[in-house]
Design an enzyme around this catalytic site. Structure first.
Site, mmCIF file in Angstrom:
data_model
loop_
_atom_site.group_PDB
_atom_site.id
_atom_site.type_symbol
_atom_site.label_atom_id
_atom_site.label_comp_id
_atom_site.label_asym_id
_atom_site.label_seq_id
_atom_site.Cartn_x
_atom_site.Cartn_y
_atom_site.Cartn_z
ATOM 1 N N LYS A 172 46.446 44.264 45.052
ATOM 2 C CA LYS A 172 45.498 43.232 44.599
ATOM 3 C C LYS A 172 44.359 43.863 43.785
ATOM 4 C CE LYS A 172 43.137 39.464 44.286
ATOM 5 N NZ LYS A 172 43.444 38.391 43.368
ATOM 6 N N LYS A 240 32.429 41.562 43.751
ATOM 7 C CA LYS A 240 32.810 42.125 45.061
ATOM 8 C C LYS A 240 34.107 42.931 44.929
ATOM 9 C CE LYS A 240 35.444 39.554 47.482
ATOM 10 N NZ LYS A 240 36.880 39.383 47.740
#
Ligand SMILES: NC(=O)c1ccc[n+]([C@@H]2O[C@H](COP(=O)([O-])OP(=O)(O)OC[C@H]3O[C@@H](n4cnc5c(N)ncnc54)[C@H](OP(=O)(O)O)[C@@H]3O)[C@@H](O)[C@H]2O)c1
Length: 292
Positions: A172, A240
């Site tokens: 990811k 983030k």
């Protein structure tokens, strides 16, 4: 065949449509969200709970789709966390974007308590969550993955096993490194096009037909052209992810000048208070800096 009982935690932009797809498929769902009022659309469709420990009771599987590794930690291991309600043998599937280290750590701690764990983050934004066409990348024991494939295939049109615990999360980060860097270069290209007097609709028509066509160009480029920064994936969440990505690049010693600059551009946009906007709003940052 009896459908699995699933506890679903995190009904944000992504979690809500994902949970609805599982209900539509016939799974018995229990739901929990930290801000309780976000559960109201599930009344009459799922069991609604006020604590993670309660939603995990008598479930075959517990899915978490929350902000980051701290949130996953809190809902699973916190004071009223899932581990205080779940029965031995329950499989936890975390679909949030967190670091590979956090995924591995969670997997090990859950295993010691008799639970199973898969890290199964997703790519494709709210539209893919709604249509059940997410790309899902999975880390964990293959046998557990095979057992839970039916759930993952309900949520996604592409489900790929990546390897041991943490490998789904690493994949990811690889995915979002591409996404974050492309977004900044797309924004630069569109600002150049705009300042040079090109019609942005025509620019996107060409880009979407040629070698660089992609959902990013079509969807995020479309939002940039219209100045519509309503949130599908917040800038705050992409920033983030860039922090997780930087740690991974450093860990593996990757020369990464592009990502370093991209991270700084996201950081300055975040510090200017743009965190709640869609990450395509990077266009506005580039445009403002170009007009100074
Ligand atoms: N949006 C996208 O396009 C996209 C695409 C792929 C992956 N992702 C990833 O998927 C995850 C969810 O994204 P999203 O867009 O759905 O985010 P979102 O709309 O901001 O939702 C975040 C969810 O996390 C919960 N949460 C945050 N901190 C928590 C804590 N400390 N304890 C318990 N719950 C907590 C929130 O609860 P409250 O409602 O109480 O705030 C909310 O349910 C993130 O990891 C994101 O990076 C997003």
């Amino acid at each position: 065949m009896k459908m699995k009982r699933i506890g679903f935690i995190g009904l944000g932009l992504m979690g809500k449509p994902m949970a609805f797809n599982l209900i539509k498929k016939g799974y018995e769902l229990g739901v929990y969200n930290r801000t309780h009022e976000k559960t109201k659309d599930f009344q009459g469709k799922a069991e609604i709970f006020k604590k993670p420990s309660e939603v995990a009771k008598n479930r075959d599987v517990v899915i978490t789709m929350v902000r980051d590794h701290r949130a996953v930690e809190e809902v699973i291991f916190g004071e009223e966390g899932c581990i205080y309600g779940a029965s031995e043998g329950t499989t936890f599937i975390d679909m949030s974007t967190i670091s590979p280290e956090a995924s591995k750590d969670i997997a090990e701690r859950l295993k010691k308590k008799g639970f199973h764990f898969l890290d199964a983050p997703v790519s494709g934004s709210t539209w893919a969550a709604e249509s059940g066409t997410l790309a899902i990348m999975v880390g964990g024991e293959r046998e557990i993955f095979e057992k839970q494939k039916d759930i993952l295939q309900t949520l996604g049109s592409k489900v790929v096993y990546m390897g041991e615990s943490g490998m789904g999360s690493l994949m990811k980060l690889v995915n979002n490194l591409v996404g974050a860097c492309w977004t900044v270069s797309l924004a630069e290209a569109l600002v150049l096009a705009k300042k040079g007097g090109l019609n942005l609709e025509s620019v996107l028509e060409v880009l979407s037909a040629g070698a660089y066509k992609s959902p990013l160009v079509e969807i995020k480029g479309g939002k940039m052209a219209k100045g519509d920064f309503s949130t599908q994936f917040s800038l705050d969440l992409m920033y983030k992810d860039l922090l997780y990505i930087s740690d991974a690049l450093e860990k593996y010693g990757v020369f990464s000048p592009v990502t370093s600059v991209v991270k700084e551009i996201f950081k300055s946009s975040f510090e200017k208070g743009m965190g709640n906007l869609d990450y395509s709003s990077i266009f506005e940052t580039i445009e403002k800096m170009s007009n100074r």
